[in-house]
Design a protein around this motif. Structure first.
Motif, PDB file in Angstrom:
ATOM      1  N   ARG A   1       0.850  -1.184   0.000  1.00  0.00           N
ATOM      2  CA  ARG A   1       0.000   0.000   0.000  1.00  0.00           C
ATOM      3  C   ARG A   1       0.885   1.234   0.000  1.00  0.00           C
ATOM      4  NH1 ARG A   1      -4.367  -1.849   4.546  1.00  0.00           N
ATOM      5  NH2 ARG A   1      -5.454  -3.284   3.232  1.00  0.00           N
ATOM      6  N   ILE A   2       0.880   1.941  -1.102  1.00  0.00           N
ATOM      7  CA  ILE A   2       1.653   3.171  -1.223  1.00  0.00           C
ATOM      8  C   ILE A   2       0.713   4.245  -1.751  1.00  0.00           C
ATOM      9  CG2 ILE A   2       3.544   4.327  -2.442  1.00  0.00           C
ATOM     10  CD1 ILE A   2       4.580   2.335  -0.494  1.00  0.00           C
ATOM     11  N   ALA A   3       0.668   5.380  -1.115  1.00  0.00           N
ATOM     12  CA  ALA A   3      -0.138   6.489  -1.608  1.00  0.00           C
ATOM     13  C   ALA A   3       0.788   7.647  -1.870  1.00  0.00           C
ATOM     14  CB  ALA A   3      -1.190   6.876  -0.589  1.00  0.00           C
ATOM     15  N   PRO A   4       1.383   7.735  -3.055  1.00  0.00           N
ATOM     16  CA  PRO A   4       2.265   8.839  -3.335  1.00  0.00           C
ATOM     17  C   PRO A   4       1.464  10.129  -3.441  1.00  0.00           C
ATOM     18  CG  PRO A   4       1.978   7.489  -5.286  1.00  0.00           C
ATOM     19  CD  PRO A   4       1.256   6.817  -4.166  1.00  0.00           C
TER      20      PRO A   4
ATOM     21  N   PRO B   1      -6.067  -2.674 -14.926  1.00  0.00           N
ATOM     22  CA  PRO B   1      -6.934  -3.783 -15.322  1.00  0.00           C
ATOM     23  C   PRO B   1      -8.385  -3.507 -14.930  1.00  0.00           C
ATOM     24  CG  PRO B   1      -4.979  -4.578 -14.166  1.00  0.00           C
ATOM     25  CD  PRO B   1      -4.984  -3.084 -14.057  1.00  0.00           C
ATOM     26  N   ALA B   2      -9.296  -4.148 -15.621  1.00  0.00           N
ATOM     27  CA  ALA B   2     -10.722  -3.920 -15.398  1.00  0.00           C
ATOM     28  C   ALA B   2     -11.130  -4.233 -13.967  1.00  0.00           C
ATOM     29  CB  ALA B   2     -11.537  -4.759 -16.374  1.00  0.00           C
ATOM     30  N   PHE B   3     -10.443  -5.165 -13.308  1.00  0.00           N
ATOM     31  CA  PHE B   3     -10.814  -5.545 -11.949  1.00  0.00           C
ATOM     32  C   PHE B   3     -10.297  -4.572 -10.890  1.00  0.00           C
ATOM     33  CE2 PHE B   3      -6.886  -7.719 -13.019  1.00  0.00           C
ATOM     34  CZ  PHE B   3      -6.076  -7.412 -11.949  1.00  0.00           C
ATOM     35  N   ALA B   4      -9.442  -3.632 -11.284  1.00  0.00           N
ATOM     36  CA  ALA B   4      -8.917  -2.657 -10.326  1.00  0.00           C
ATOM     37  C   ALA B   4      -8.753  -1.329 -11.031  1.00  0.00           C
ATOM     38  CB  ALA B   4      -7.570  -3.116  -9.777  1.00  0.00           C
TER      39      ALA B   4
ATOM     40  N   GLN C   1      -4.138  15.981  -6.112  1.00  0.00           N
ATOM     41  CA  GLN C   1      -4.904  14.758  -6.081  1.00  0.00           C
ATOM     42  C   GLN C   1      -3.985  13.570  -6.347  1.00  0.00           C
ATOM     43  OE1 GLN C   1      -8.153  14.013  -9.014  1.00  0.00           O
ATOM     44  NE2 GLN C   1      -9.423  14.008  -7.169  1.00  0.00           N
ATOM     45  N   VAL C   2      -4.270  12.505  -5.659  1.00  0.00           N
ATOM     46  CA  VAL C   2      -3.582  11.239  -5.845  1.00  0.00           C
ATOM     47  C   VAL C   2      -4.576  10.272  -6.466  1.00  0.00           C
ATOM     48  CG1 VAL C   2      -2.510   9.289  -4.660  1.00  0.00           C
ATOM     49  CG2 VAL C   2      -2.139  11.614  -3.812  1.00  0.00           C
ATOM     50  N   GLN C   3      -4.162   9.581  -7.510  1.00  0.00           N
ATOM     51  CA  GLN C   3      -4.930   8.460  -8.031  1.00  0.00           C
ATOM     52  C   GLN C   3      -4.249   7.218  -7.450  1.00  0.00           C
ATOM     53  OE1 GLN C   3      -7.728   8.460  -9.801  1.00  0.00           O
ATOM     54  NE2 GLN C   3      -7.775  10.693  -9.867  1.00  0.00           N
ATOM     55  N   PHE C   4      -4.882   6.601  -6.459  1.00  0.00           N
ATOM     56  CA  PHE C   4      -4.271   5.508  -5.704  1.00  0.00           C
ATOM     57  C   PHE C   4      -4.871   4.170  -6.110  1.00  0.00           C
ATOM     58  CE2 PHE C   4      -4.177   3.160  -1.464  1.00  0.00           C
ATOM     59  CZ  PHE C   4      -2.917   2.645  -1.691  1.00  0.00           C
ATOM     60  N   ASP C   5      -4.024   3.267  -6.547  1.00  0.00           N
ATOM     61  CA  ASP C   5      -4.439   1.911  -6.903  1.00  0.00           C
ATOM     62  C   ASP C   5      -3.921   0.978  -5.815  1.00  0.00           C
ATOM     63  OD1 ASP C   5      -4.817  -0.649  -7.994  1.00  0.00           O
ATOM     64  OD2 ASP C   5      -4.554   0.107 -10.035  1.00  0.00           O
ATOM     65  N   GLU C   6      -4.789   0.609  -4.906  1.00  0.00           N
ATOM     66  CA  GLU C   6      -4.384  -0.221  -3.760  1.00  0.00           C
ATOM     67  C   GLU C   6      -3.848  -1.580  -4.217  1.00  0.00           C
ATOM     68  OE1 GLU C   6      -6.163  -1.944   0.459  1.00  0.00           O
ATOM     69  OE2 GLU C   6      -7.490  -0.891  -0.925  1.00  0.00           O
TER      70      GLU C   6
ATOM     71  N   ASP D   1      -2.378  -2.260  -7.108  1.00  0.00           N
ATOM     72  CA  ASP D   1      -1.165  -2.101  -7.913  1.00  0.00           C
ATOM     73  C   ASP D   1      -0.616  -0.692  -7.692  1.00  0.00           C
ATOM     74  OD1 ASP D   1       0.879  -2.214  -9.746  1.00  0.00           O
ATOM     75  OD2 ASP D   1      -0.433  -2.196 -11.514  1.00  0.00           O
ATOM     76  N   PRO D   2       0.053  -0.464  -6.570  1.00  0.00           N
ATOM     77  CA  PRO D   2       0.526   0.891  -6.241  1.00  0.00           C
ATOM     78  C   PRO D   2       1.390   1.532  -7.324  1.00  0.00           C
ATOM     79  CG  PRO D   2       0.727  -0.540  -4.347  1.00  0.00           C
ATOM     80  CD  PRO D   2       0.365  -1.419  -5.502  1.00  0.00           C
ATOM     81  N   ALA D   3       2.106   0.735  -8.094  1.00  0.00           N
ATOM     82  CA  ALA D   3       2.941   1.288  -9.159  1.00  0.00           C
ATOM     83  C   ALA D   3       2.096   1.955 -10.247  1.00  0.00           C
ATOM     84  CB  ALA D   3       3.828   0.208  -9.767  1.00  0.00           C
ATOM     85  N   ALA D   4       0.806   1.629 -10.314  1.00  0.00           N
ATOM     86  CA  ALA D   4      -0.103   2.240 -11.285  1.00  0.00           C
ATOM     87  C   ALA D   4      -0.761   3.504 -10.734  1.00  0.00           C
ATOM     88  CB  ALA D   4      -1.173   1.234 -11.712  1.00  0.00           C
TER      89      ALA D   4
END
Length: 191
Positions: free
Chosen positions: A3-6, A17-20, A56-61, A63-66
Motif C-alpha cells: 500500500r503506497i499512496a504517493p 486492469p478492469a478488476f482494479a 490529487q492522488v490516483q491511488f491503486d491499492e 497495484d501501487p505502481a499504477a
C-alpha cells in the motif's frame, strides 16, 4: 498487500486492469506541508516551509505502481519565520515571484521498493524550470479517518534539489546549492 499512496493538483488517470482502478484522493491542505533546509555560510541551517498544497492522488491499492500524483502550491505560500528573509527570497536574487506563480509536481512513474515504500519519479516545475526528480516515499498510514469517516492516507517523502538547477543559485556555495526537502501529506478519498 503493498500500500503506497504517493502524494504531491488536477487528477491524472492511469490505465489499470478492469478488476482494479485507481481511486481519487484529494490532499488535505491543512495537514500537508513541505519543509526545506539549507546551510547558511557554515554557521547555521536555515529552514522554511511551503503550505497551501493542493492536489490529487490516483491511488491503486492493488497495484501501487499504477498510482499517480499531481500537486501544486503558490511560491508565495513560503514561510520563513522572518519577513526580511521572505522578502529577499521573493526578490530578483531568488524567485522574483509573481503573486500567482506556482510550484508543481506531476508523477511520471512509481517504483515500489518495499511494503510501504516507493521511489516516485516526476516533473518538478519551479521558477519556470521543469526537471525530473525522485522522491523517496513512505506510506505512513492507510485506513478510515476516525473523524472524517472515509478512507484516508498519509505519506512522507524526501529529496534533495540543487537551487542552481532552477535558476535560484544566488550566493552559492556560501549558501548551499543543495536544499533538502521533507514532505508530509494527508489525503482523503473522493466520494
Amino acid at each position: 498487500m503493498i500500500r503506497i499512496a504517493p502524494a504531491l493538483a488536477a487528477a491524472i488517470l492511469v490505465s489499470a486492469p478492469a478488476f482494479a482502478a485507481p481511486e481519487a484522493f484529494v490532499l488535505d491542505p491543512g495537514h500537508s506541508q513541505i519543509v526545506f533546509s539549507y546551510n547558511h555560510l557554515g554557521y547555521s541551517t536555515g529552514y522554511g516551509m511551503f503550505g497551501g498544497i493542493e492536489g490529487q492522488v490516483q491511488f491503486d491499492e492493488a497495484d501501487p505502481a499504477a498510482s499517480s500524483v499531481e500537486v501544486s502550491f503558490p511560491v508565495k505560500s513560503m514561510l520563513t519565520g522572518w519577513q526580511a528573509r521572505f522578502d529577499h527570497f521573493m526578490s530578483a536574487d531568488f524567485f522574483d515571484a509573481a503573486d500567482d506563480e506556482m510550484v508543481s509536481f506531476k508523477s511520471t512513474g512509481i517504483e515500489v521498493t518495499g511494503e510501504k515504500t516507493a521511489k516516485i519519479t516526476g516533473d518538478l516545475t519551479l521558477n519556470g524550470v521543469t526537471k525530473s526528480v525522485v522522491l523517496d516515499a513512505v506510506q505512513n498510514q492507510y485506513g478510515e479517518h476516525p473523524m472524517e469517516k472515509k478512507m484516508w492516507t498519509g505519506f512522507s517523502a524526501t529529496t534533495t534539489l540543487l537551487r542552481s538547477d532552477y535558476g535560484l543559485g544566488s550566493f552559492a556555495p556560501f549558501i548551499s546549492d543543495e536544499v533538502a526537502l521533507e514532505i508530509s501529506i494527508e489525503a482523503g478519498k473522493v466520494e
